[in-house]
Scaffold this active site. Structure first.
Site, short mmCIF file in Angstrom:
data_model
loop_
_atom_site.label_atom_id
_atom_site.label_comp_id
_atom_site.label_asym_id
_atom_site.label_seq_id
_atom_site.Cartn_x
_atom_site.Cartn_y
_atom_site.Cartn_z
N ASP A 81 -0.30 -5.73 8.93
CA ASP A 81 -1.45 -4.48 8.78
C ASP A 81 -2.93 -5.31 8.55
O ASP A 81 -2.70 -6.16 7.51
CB ASP A 81 -1.15 -3.53 7.75
CG ASP A 81 -2.28 -2.20 7.44
OD1 ASP A 81 -3.01 -2.10 7.74
OD2 ASP A 81 -1.76 -1.80 6.60
N TRP A 97 1.16 -0.96 0.30
CA TRP A 97 0.26 0.30 0.45
C TRP A 97 0.60 1.25 -0.10
O TRP A 97 1.81 1.19 0.78
CB TRP A 97 -0.53 0.24 0.57
CG TRP A 97 -1.93 0.68 1.70
CD1 TRP A 97 -2.83 1.95 0.17
CD2 TRP A 97 -2.20 1.49 2.57
NE1 TRP A 97 -3.29 2.34 0.88
CE2 TRP A 97 -3.26 2.20 2.02
CE3 TRP A 97 -1.58 2.06 3.76
CZ2 TRP A 97 -3.70 3.53 3.44
CZ3 TRP A 97 -2.49 2.88 4.61
CH2 TRP A 97 -3.38 3.65 4.64
N LYS A 112 -13.14 -1.28 6.37
CA LYS A 112 -14.27 -2.05 5.10
C LYS A 112 -14.53 -2.65 5.96
O LYS A 112 -16.05 -2.63 5.62
CB LYS A 112 -13.03 -2.43 4.10
CG LYS A 112 -11.76 -1.54 4.22
CD LYS A 112 -11.82 -0.62 3.37
CE LYS A 112 -9.99 0.29 3.65
NZ LYS A 112 -9.42 1.05 2.61
N ALA A 135 -6.59 -5.19 7.60
CA ALA A 135 -7.39 -4.10 7.18
C ALA A 135 -8.60 -4.65 6.29
O ALA A 135 -9.39 -3.30 5.85
CB ALA A 135 -6.99 -2.71 5.61
C1 LMR Z 1 -6.95 1.93 -1.07
O1 LMR Z 1 -6.15 1.02 -0.72
O2 LMR Z 1 -7.27 2.21 -2.05
C2 LMR Z 1 -7.42 2.21 0.74
O3 LMR Z 1 -6.69 1.73 1.64
C3 LMR Z 1 -8.11 3.77 0.73
C4 LMR Z 1 -6.54 4.64 0.95
O4 LMR Z 1 -6.42 5.37 2.17
O5 LMR Z 1 -5.31 4.26 0.14
#
Ligand code: LMR
Length: 394
Positions: free
Chosen positions: A208, A127, A243, A210
């Protein structure tokens, strides 16, 4: 002083939201930011969340501060959800945080405070905000191989080889489930091998999580996390409710610091509370209270689990439909990985020029690394996307 400021690089996920909003085409399709949308394209407030909010509205008689760690009942409920009973409560320090991002940020700050020379090993890709926050905090990052661009699965041999460069005290950041951005995940045998390496080399695990409940199921998605938490000496877990409870804007997260030595828990708890105080004093309460209300009430919890399961199954259905449609149009099985991936995302493994072509020629928006948000699709848009993918030559 403002003249000393430089323009900051745009976050590539958030920049897409703006581009999409400015695109005048009617047929445009948003597969960018990781937000669940139902078949009507709406991100709904979950039924149990509405019911919990109503209950809170009716019964809450004060908005006075909670504690620096948030309401302990929230930590207890979330620890139960994520870890079950695999780690004794006395070995876990925990604080509420503003979303999963807040939990990651606090975890990274704790790492820096405890061991300024620790490096954080992150999957390539990960991410983007992981890297951005780590860089901002001046923490050295090392990428480990993760995605096999041929199979679109995990390059596990590459990952293990790269992790062998980690030294005692370095941190290994793992995604608990539903890897973002690839959708490719470790199996339990692989989790165990990573744990063995962590223990052999004196590394610190950070997870992590999520997207619990978006992959193979609410319990199933915690299997790797539980294995790590119950087998390593020290572990940090950053969790998000954005989420799975659909409370994105309420900023609802939790950071856990787990230690095998229960004598350390009080100091850990104090440090996590200290970090909250330095950064924002008290963490947001509303989303955490909603989550606690749901998790501690049998009827609300059952309803939430049912709705989450509907969401998970609908995403699996979309995956299968897209894979089938691509198989039909391309006459090849090379897109079968889309049905194998889990969670909200799949990485197509397409070159940035082709992703750009999808946007320019077809009004289809996905992140430049070819991550697409499966939940942004519906029965109408799947054939449009599949056609476009084949047409641009992915
Ligand atoms: C994403 O990866 O699209 C989500 O986790 C939203 C974000 O904050 O980037």
């Amino acid at each position: 002083m403002y003249e000393h400021l430089k323009q900051q690089p745009a976050d590539k996920i958030l920049a897409l939201i703006q581009m999409y909003g400015e695109d005048p085409r009617d047929q445009k399709i948003d597969l960018g930011v990781g937000v669940y949308k139902n078949a009507e394209g709406v991100t709904p407030v979950m039924r149990a969340v509405k019911a919990a909010e109503q209950r809170i509205w009716e019964t809450q008689d004060s908005k006075a501060y909670t504690g620096l760690a948030g309401d302990p009942a929230y930590s207890d409920a979330m620890i139960g959800l994520i870890l079950g009973t695999v780690v004794p409560r006395g070995n876990i320090a925990a604080v509420a945080t503003p979303g999963g991002t807040g939990a990651c940020r606090q975890a990274f700050e704790l790492i820096r405070m405890a061991n300024p020379s620790a490096r954080v090993f992150v999957s390539n890709p990960t991410w983007p905000n992981h890297l951005s926050i780590l860089n901002y905090l001046g923490i050295e990052t090392v990428l480990y191989r993760y995605f096999d661009s041929e199979s679109r699965g995990v390059d596990f041999d590459g990952m293990m080889e790269d992790l062998k460069a980690a030294q005692a005290g370095d941190v290994v950041l793992l995604h608990g489930c539903c890897h973002n951005p690839t959708g490719a995940n470790l199996n339990l045998v692989q989790w165990q091998e990573v744990i063995n390496l962590i223990n052999e080399r004196g590394l610190i695990a950070m997870i992590d999580i999520a997207y619990q409940g978006f992959g193979d199921g609410l319990e199933e998605d915690t299997q790797g996390v539980r294995l790590v938490a119950s087998s390593v000496k020290e572990c940090l877990i950053a969790a998000s409710c954005s989420k799975n409870f659909g409370v994105y804007r309420e900023r609802t997260g939790l950071l856990m610091a787990i230690t095998a030595d229960a004598g350390q828990t009080a100091v850990l708890q104090g440090n996590l509370a200290f970090l909250n105080r330095q950064n924002y004093s008290f963490p947001p309460d509303h989303g955490a209270r909603v989550v606690t209300t749901i998790l501690t009430d049998d009827a609300l919890r059952a309803d939430w689990m049912n709705e989450l399961e509907e969401i998970r199954l609908s995403m699996l259905g979309l995956r299968q439909q897209l894979a089938d449609e691509l198989q039909r149009l391309s006459g090849s099985d090379r897109f079968g990985f889309i049905a194998e991936h889990r969670g909200m995302f799949s990485r197509l493994g397409a070159a940035p020029e082709l992703v750009e072509k999808l946007r320019a020629d077809h009004g289809i928006y996905m992140v430049g690394d070819s991550r697409l948000n499966i939940a942004g699709l519906n029965a109408k848009t799947i054939p449009i996307l599949a056609n476009a993918i084949v047409e641009v030559g992915i």
